[in-house]
Enzyme design. Structure first.
Site, mmCIF file in Angstrom:
data_model
loop_
_atom_site.group_PDB
_atom_site.id
_atom_site.type_symbol
_atom_site.label_atom_id
_atom_site.label_comp_id
_atom_site.label_asym_id
_atom_site.label_seq_id
_atom_site.Cartn_x
_atom_site.Cartn_y
_atom_site.Cartn_z
ATOM 1 N N PHE A 161 1.048 -1.254 -0.025
ATOM 2 C CA PHE A 161 0.473 -0.024 0.146
ATOM 3 C C PHE A 161 0.997 0.931 0.205
ATOM 4 C CE2 PHE A 161 -2.924 -3.277 1.322
ATOM 5 C CZ PHE A 161 -4.096 -2.692 0.842
ATOM 6 N N ALA A 162 0.771 2.265 -0.985
ATOM 7 C CA ALA A 162 1.696 2.918 -1.121
ATOM 8 C C ALA A 162 0.845 4.396 -1.427
ATOM 9 C CB ALA A 162 2.077 3.009 -2.352
ATOM 10 N N TYR A 166 3.604 7.915 1.593
ATOM 11 C CA TYR A 166 4.174 6.517 1.429
ATOM 12 C C TYR A 166 4.597 6.143 0.057
ATOM 13 C CZ TYR A 166 3.879 5.004 6.290
ATOM 14 O OH TYR A 166 3.910 5.519 7.840
ATOM 15 N N ASP A 251 4.711 -4.449 4.096
ATOM 16 C CA ASP A 251 4.574 -2.655 4.055
ATOM 17 C C ASP A 251 5.154 -2.464 3.186
ATOM 18 O OD1 ASP A 251 3.471 -3.021 6.207
ATOM 19 O OD2 ASP A 251 4.609 -2.401 8.341
ATOM 20 N N THR A 285 2.215 -6.974 23.301
ATOM 21 C CA THR A 285 1.090 -5.682 23.619
ATOM 22 C C THR A 285 -0.539 -6.370 22.916
ATOM 23 O OG1 THR A 285 1.662 -4.490 21.127
ATOM 24 C CG2 THR A 285 2.295 -3.632 23.104
ATOM 25 N N GLU A 343 -3.056 -4.787 12.990
ATOM 26 C CA GLU A 343 -2.682 -5.972 13.970
ATOM 27 C C GLU A 343 -2.575 -6.351 15.200
ATOM 28 O OE1 GLU A 343 2.169 -5.400 13.476
ATOM 29 O OE2 GLU A 343 1.876 -4.826 15.944
#
Length: 393
Positions: A161-162, A166, A251, A285, A343
């Site tokens: 994903f740009a 990004y 990513d 987490t 996530e």
């Protein structure tokens, strides 16, 4: 009547109990009646089990027993979706559509490679197998020569994903991917972006192509992150199921620094988060609020997986992304956002749908934030230095 191989001859290759195929009125779940008609194993259940056994088998036809039958994993998984009844299911595939590691065992040509030593493991310093018998991939535990031969007819899709700023990471990502990612194999890069005109023109090797998928942007980077699951799910149904065998979801603000090949491929794979592979589960987490669909209690958890590198067969990625997206829709309706967004939902899904392969931190590392330990012999995919606050706004 029995043939020369010791198997019973069934007239016309059909199972006498059910007719051998769904078209003949028989239940398609039975291993003696593959979808599309009789195959090489037609009548096998009748020969082995007899009439009483077949009645028992019919009673189990929708249970997890069929996940144990080679070549039936994807059909069985698609029929057992009680956890997520609304998840769209891929159509049953024929034997020719099966993936190399879940269906027919591929024939490998004659090769020269070192013999594995049973009493002399190549890695005794790290965990190489999960408690559910999924391999953990480290340098030294696989032979690329053998694996490349096994996966020689495989097509891999890579999604990134740009969105918004990004897009600046795309050129380095693609340049290093051409050097290190699935070298010698067919690859389709799927670039999700709101700026198609800014996608760089990077030369690609033979058998590799780039597809630009225009998508909308979102005001908050957290929303961009969470909508990735929805977009991967939608495009998996629309085209990925027809175009590639496996999906690798990564990513874009990263670069390849060493070989990442077919050793990662499996029905469902995930990557150990570099910041938590040493940690106790209580320190993970995870989302700890019971109100969230991503909730994981403190006494549960295998590993903490990174959201920036996961994948598998298209059918399994479709199930994962659809389930995570639907969970996020429920959270949004309840006014809650998981602590680490997609996530968090990925980790919840993988806790109860164990990955069939786990990638070591070699496959995701940040040299600016983490000191490299000696047992990490290679760093294959690493973060690019950046100002997070600037790039996200």
């Amino acid at each position: 009547m029995w043939n020369r191989d010791g198997a019973r001859d069934i007239p016309g290759g059909l199972c006498p109990l059910c007719g051998g195929c769904p078209a003949a009125g028989g239940p398609p779940e039975l291993p003696c009646c593959p979808p599309g008609g009789p195959g090489p194993h037609s009548g096998l259940a009748c020969v082995v089990l007899g009439s009483r056994g077949l009645n028992w088998l019919h009673g189990l036809s929708r249970s997890n027993v069929f996940r144990l039958i080679p070549g039936w994993g994807q059909r069985g998984a698609s029929q057992s979706q009680d956890d997520h009844p609304g998840v769209p299911q891929p159509k049953p595939s024929s034997e020719s559509d099966c993936h190399r590691d879940t269906c027919r065992v591929p024939e490998v040509p004659r090769l020269a490679y070192p013999k594995a030593q049973v009493l002399n493991p190549t890695r005794a310093d790290v965990l190489v197998m999960t408690p559910w018998f999924a391999p953990i991939v480290w340098d030294g535990v696989f032979d690329s020569t053998v694996l490349d031969a096994q996966f020689r007819n495989t097509t891999i899709g890579l999604t990134v994903f740009a969105i918004k700023k990004y897009v600046v990471f795309l050129e380095l990502f693609l340049q290093t991917a051409e050097r290190y990612f699935m070298v010698g194999h067919r690859v389709t890069y799927y670039i999700f972006t709101d700026r198609p005109a800014d996608v760089p023109n990077v030369p690609l090797a033979e058998g590799r192509q780039l597809v630009v998928l225009k998508v909308r942007n979102y005001a908050r980077w957290q929303e961009v992150s969470m909508h990735r699951m929805e977009m991967i799910s939608n495009f998996s149904q629309q085209r990925f199921l027809r175009e590639v065998d496996y999906l690798v979801c990564m990513d874009v603000d990263m670069k390849f620094s060493d070989q990442v090949g077919v050793e990662i491929l499996s029905p469902l794979f995930s990557t150990l988060h570099p910041g938590f592979f040493r940690a106790a589960r209580e320190s993970f987490t995870y989302e700890r609020r019971p109100q969230s669909q991503a909730y994981i209690p403190r006494d549960e958890g295998d590993f903490y997986y990174a959201g920036g590198f996961f994948g598998g067969s298209v059918a399994e990625v479709l199930r994962l992304t659809s389930a995570c997206h639907q969970a996020m829709v429920v959270d949004q309706a309840n006014g809650i956002e998981a602590v680490w967004h997609d996530e968090s939902h990925l980790n919840r899904y993988l806790l109860y749908h164990k990955p069939t392969k786990v990638l070591s931190p070699e496959y995701l590392w940040d040299e600016q934030m983490l000191q490299r330990p000696p047992f990490l012999k290679k760093l294959r995919y690493v973060a690019v230095p950046k100002n997070h606050a600037e790039i996200r706004h």
